[in-house]
Scaffold this motif. Sequence first.
Motif, PDB file in Angstrom:
ATOM      1  N   ARG A 267      69.831  -2.171  24.271  1.00 27.13           N
ATOM      2  CA  ARG A 267      69.078  -2.657  25.422  1.00 27.13           C
ATOM      3  C   ARG A 267      68.407  -3.987  25.091  1.00 27.13           C
ATOM      4  N   GLN A 268      68.146  -4.732  26.115  1.00 25.71           N
ATOM      5  CA  GLN A 268      67.537  -6.045  25.930  1.00 25.71           C
ATOM      6  C   GLN A 268      66.041  -5.865  25.685  1.00 25.71           C
ATOM      7  N   HIS A 269      65.599  -6.132  24.467  1.00 25.76           N
ATOM      8  CA  HIS A 269      64.204  -5.956  24.090  1.00 25.76           C
ATOM      9  C   HIS A 269      63.475  -7.282  24.298  1.00 25.76           C
ATOM     10  N   VAL A 270      63.155  -7.586  25.534  1.00 33.40           N
ATOM     11  CA  VAL A 270      62.510  -8.861  25.863  1.00 33.40           C
ATOM     12  C   VAL A 270      61.265  -8.594  26.695  1.00 33.40           C
ATOM     13  N   ALA A 271      60.178  -9.254  26.325  1.00 31.10           N
ATOM     14  CA  ALA A 271      58.948  -9.210  27.123  1.00 31.10           C
ATOM     15  C   ALA A 271      58.746 -10.580  27.738  1.00 31.10           C
ATOM     16  N   GLU A 272      58.340 -10.618  28.996  1.00 32.43           N
ATOM     17  CA  GLU A 272      58.125 -11.875  29.695  1.00 32.43           C
ATOM     18  C   GLU A 272      56.667 -12.015  30.090  1.00 32.43           C
ATOM     19  N   ILE A 273      56.096 -13.182  29.836  1.00 29.82           N
ATOM     20  CA  ILE A 273      54.728 -13.487  30.215  1.00 29.82           C
ATOM     21  C   ILE A 273      54.754 -14.659  31.179  1.00 29.82           C
ATOM     22  N   ASP A 274      54.350 -14.411  32.405  1.00 35.21           N
ATOM     23  CA  ASP A 274      54.297 -15.443  33.437  1.00 35.21           C
ATOM     24  C   ASP A 274      52.847 -15.875  33.590  1.00 35.21           C
TER      25      ASP A 274
ATOM     26  N   PHE B 199      47.443  -0.614  25.124  1.00 30.92           N
ATOM     27  CA  PHE B 199      46.844  -0.979  26.408  1.00 30.92           C
ATOM     28  C   PHE B 199      46.210   0.252  27.062  1.00 30.92           C
ATOM     29  N   PRO B 200      45.270   0.063  27.986  1.00 28.11           N
ATOM     30  CA  PRO B 200      44.581   1.194  28.620  1.00 28.11           C
ATOM     31  C   PRO B 200      45.495   2.016  29.507  1.00 28.11           C
ATOM     32  N   ALA B 201      45.072   3.247  29.758  1.00 33.79           N
ATOM     33  CA  ALA B 201      45.699   4.125  30.750  1.00 33.79           C
ATOM     34  C   ALA B 201      44.579   4.710  31.609  1.00 33.79           C
ATOM     35  N   GLN B 202      44.753   4.671  32.930  1.00 31.44           N
ATOM     36  CA  GLN B 202      43.728   5.179  33.821  1.00 31.44           C
ATOM     37  C   GLN B 202      43.575   6.692  33.715  1.00 31.44           C
TER      38      GLN B 202
ATOM     39  N   GLN C 176      61.158 -11.988  22.388  1.00 29.44           N
ATOM     40  CA  GLN C 176      62.165 -10.997  22.026  1.00 29.44           C
ATOM     41  C   GLN C 176      61.705 -10.250  20.782  1.00 29.44           C
ATOM     42  N   ALA C 177      61.763  -8.923  20.844  1.00 24.32           N
ATOM     43  CA  ALA C 177      61.356  -8.093  19.710  1.00 24.32           C
ATOM     44  C   ALA C 177      62.123  -6.789  19.778  1.00 24.32           C
ATOM     45  N   ASP C 178      62.623  -6.326  18.635  1.00 30.23           N
ATOM     46  CA  ASP C 178      63.392  -5.081  18.636  1.00 30.23           C
ATOM     47  C   ASP C 178      62.562  -3.878  18.216  1.00 30.23           C
ATOM     48  N   ASN C 179      61.260  -4.094  17.973  1.00 27.23           N
ATOM     49  CA  ASN C 179      60.363  -2.967  17.744  1.00 27.23           C
ATOM     50  C   ASN C 179      58.939  -3.392  18.082  1.00 27.23           C
ATOM     51  N   LEU C 180      58.066  -2.419  18.178  1.00 31.00           N
ATOM     52  CA  LEU C 180      56.698  -2.693  18.604  1.00 31.00           C
ATOM     53  C   LEU C 180      55.950  -3.587  17.632  1.00 31.00           C
ATOM     54  N   ASP C 181      56.171  -3.400  16.349  1.00 32.97           N
ATOM     55  CA  ASP C 181      55.456  -4.214  15.361  1.00 32.97           C
ATOM     56  C   ASP C 181      55.756  -5.695  15.553  1.00 32.97           C
ATOM     57  N   LYS C 182      57.026  -6.017  15.790  1.00 34.55           N
ATOM     58  CA  LYS C 182      57.394  -7.419  16.031  1.00 34.55           C
ATOM     59  C   LYS C 182      56.807  -7.910  17.352  1.00 34.55           C
ATOM     60  N   LEU C 183      56.789  -7.040  18.343  1.00 32.56           N
ATOM     61  CA  LEU C 183      56.216  -7.429  19.630  1.00 32.56           C
ATOM     62  C   LEU C 183      54.737  -7.758  19.478  1.00 32.56           C
ATOM     63  N   TYR C 184      53.985  -6.921  18.767  1.00 32.72           N
ATOM     64  CA  TYR C 184      52.561  -7.182  18.559  1.00 32.72           C
ATOM     65  C   TYR C 184      52.355  -8.534  17.866  1.00 32.72           C
TER      66      TYR C 184
ATOM     67  N   ALA D  63      45.335 -10.057  29.687  1.00 30.22           N
ATOM     68  CA  ALA D  63      45.886  -9.098  30.639  1.00 30.22           C
ATOM     69  C   ALA D  63      47.385  -9.328  30.834  1.00 30.22           C
ATOM     70  N   LYS D  64      47.799 -10.590  30.848  1.00 29.76           N
ATOM     71  CA  LYS D  64      49.226 -10.893  30.954  1.00 29.76           C
ATOM     72  C   LYS D  64      49.983 -10.373  29.733  1.00 29.76           C
ATOM     73  N   LEU D  65      49.375 -10.534  28.560  1.00 30.69           N
ATOM     74  CA  LEU D  65      50.002 -10.021  27.341  1.00 30.69           C
ATOM     75  C   LEU D  65      50.123  -8.496  27.402  1.00 30.69           C
ATOM     76  N   ALA D  66      49.067  -7.844  27.898  1.00 27.86           N
ATOM     77  CA  ALA D  66      49.094  -6.384  28.006  1.00 27.86           C
ATOM     78  C   ALA D  66      50.163  -5.930  28.992  1.00 27.86           C
ATOM     79  N   ASP D  67      50.305  -6.635  30.103  1.00 24.23           N
ATOM     80  CA  ASP D  67      51.335  -6.270  31.079  1.00 24.23           C
ATOM     81  C   ASP D  67      52.732  -6.463  30.494  1.00 24.23           C
ATOM     82  N   ALA D  68      52.913  -7.510  29.710  1.00 26.10           N
ATOM     83  CA  ALA D  68      54.206  -7.722  29.065  1.00 26.10           C
ATOM     84  C   ALA D  68      54.497  -6.610  28.063  1.00 26.10           C
ATOM     85  N   GLU D  69      53.476  -6.228  27.331  1.00 29.76           N
ATOM     86  CA  GLU D  69      53.621  -5.129  26.366  1.00 29.76           C
ATOM     87  C   GLU D  69      53.970  -3.826  27.087  1.00 29.76           C
ATOM     88  N   ARG D  70      53.276  -3.558  28.186  1.00 30.42           N
ATOM     89  CA  ARG D  70      53.536  -2.342  28.949  1.00 30.42           C
ATOM     90  C   ARG D  70      54.951  -2.343  29.521  1.00 30.42           C
ATOM     91  N   ALA D  71      55.396  -3.491  30.008  1.00 28.26           N
ATOM     92  CA  ALA D  71      56.749  -3.581  30.559  1.00 28.26           C
ATOM     93  C   ALA D  71      57.800  -3.346  29.471  1.00 28.26           C
TER      94      ALA D  71
END
Length: 497
Positions: free
Chosen positions: A450-457, A150-153, A466-474, A340-348
């Motif tokens: 730790r709880q590896h959970v991303a939430e998309i509202d 995701f972007p960084a300002q 739920q993902a225990d590493n970035l590859d699974k999250l993607y 954008a919601k997916l990106a925010d979940a990833e960032r969180a």
Amino acid sequence: MLERDIPSWRLAVLALCVGLGGCTATSFQSSNPAYRLQAEPQDLPAAVPGSARVAVRWTQATTPAAQDLLRQYWVNNYNRVIWNNPLGISESDSRPQAYQEIAPDSAYYAAEFARLLARRMPAADIVLEPLALDVQDGRYVYRPLVRNRFPAQMVVDLWVAPNTFSAVMAYMRATFSVSTAGLASAPTCGVLAFQPVSNIMPESGAADCAALEARDVPHPDLIHGFSSSDPKFSASLPLKPGVPLEPGLAVGYPLTYETFTSAYLEKSGEAGFNAGQDLNNPTLEDLAKTVADGLSHIDAALSTQVAWGSYVGLYDPQLAQRLRAGPVPQADMVRLQFIAKLADAERAWVAVQDQAVLERMLDGEFGKSFRATRLAMDKAYNRQQMMGWASMLTMAGAGLASGALGGAGSGMAGLQANMTAMQTAVQYMADAQQSSQAFYQQFGSEMAARQHVAEIDYGGKVVRVQADNLDKLYTELGRLYQARFGAAAAGKTASRK
């Protein structure tokens, strides 16, 4: 800078060392009001959806090739000073092995900076992206161990030069650069601030700059003077002698360092030291304040535009092409909002991991060992201040190695043990996912609990991934996009290198 008494003979040595980039000297950063914001930034602009505000980068590991080059040029620079100086410093007084401390020093103070920055904005808006120092064509290059998609300002690169001639005076000598996207500061190709001031920036055309996101903006060589081939620098870079940060101008900082009072070093070396509340580093405090304030001066949309297009392309390449071409229809806006919601979940998700990393780096064994070693160096300096250089270094080296000067766990060996996993991980740099996992795993098994959970509202419906590493999250985020908009629209969801 916190002032402390320094003998006049030592000031002469320090002045001589400025050109080496490793020694300390009078700090213009803290004594010159032009480089200090008097007021804390207020009412930061809203964060850009799907983006981090600041990415913090530092040298977490050095490849064997980089170690060889550092060793060679560190020694050469010492020889250049030692044999051409009027102070009678001998070769035995130098510390050519000091380059080995680059990674632990940079890691610790980058963690301090991130925590000080988090006093001025939500911690979830700050991401950690460590680098490995490598060599290519005789020059140092930085390769990402973690590069978020995701972007960084803004991006802050922080590199801490190790103590050079004296093994026992505790201080922090920092070089850094602050960048945004090329579009957001075209005249400087995205560079907002840098230190050392003697290094401008690599030459780059305007068209090239416009295509650069903040993470890819060229910045001055933070270890200039210790390589065999220096890049060309543009003398036309518009400079600004002082803060605040402004697009179109680059603040050139003079020599920046921080010494610490013995009372603070004693307190920070205690087992019960609270690194969350009691950090005291005015130089990094000033930099954190300046970076936070800088967010109010840059165009948020321009600072993330290029990176946002790349992120959209990970899910939907055709949508990314339409986005770059111009205004998009409402149907595409729906997709962009979902991404954008997916990106925010990833960032969180990343933010949870990064907070665990910071806790370990500052509050865990690594941070405790670093501060205890720093205290041991200070005690050695105070007790043996009037000894000869060689005797002082010999005593300090033996004391640090044994931990006798600072208590259990204070030896430099303890710091090196904490960095071993990351040094080993550089062999995985061909695979960005493996290197990022190695970085996270370095900081202890408690992260796995730790709880590896991303939430998309979205649309009033909360989806938990739920993902225990970035590859699974993607993978899981990509499936969500496919489920909503069709498999034909989804592009690759792998990590960006």
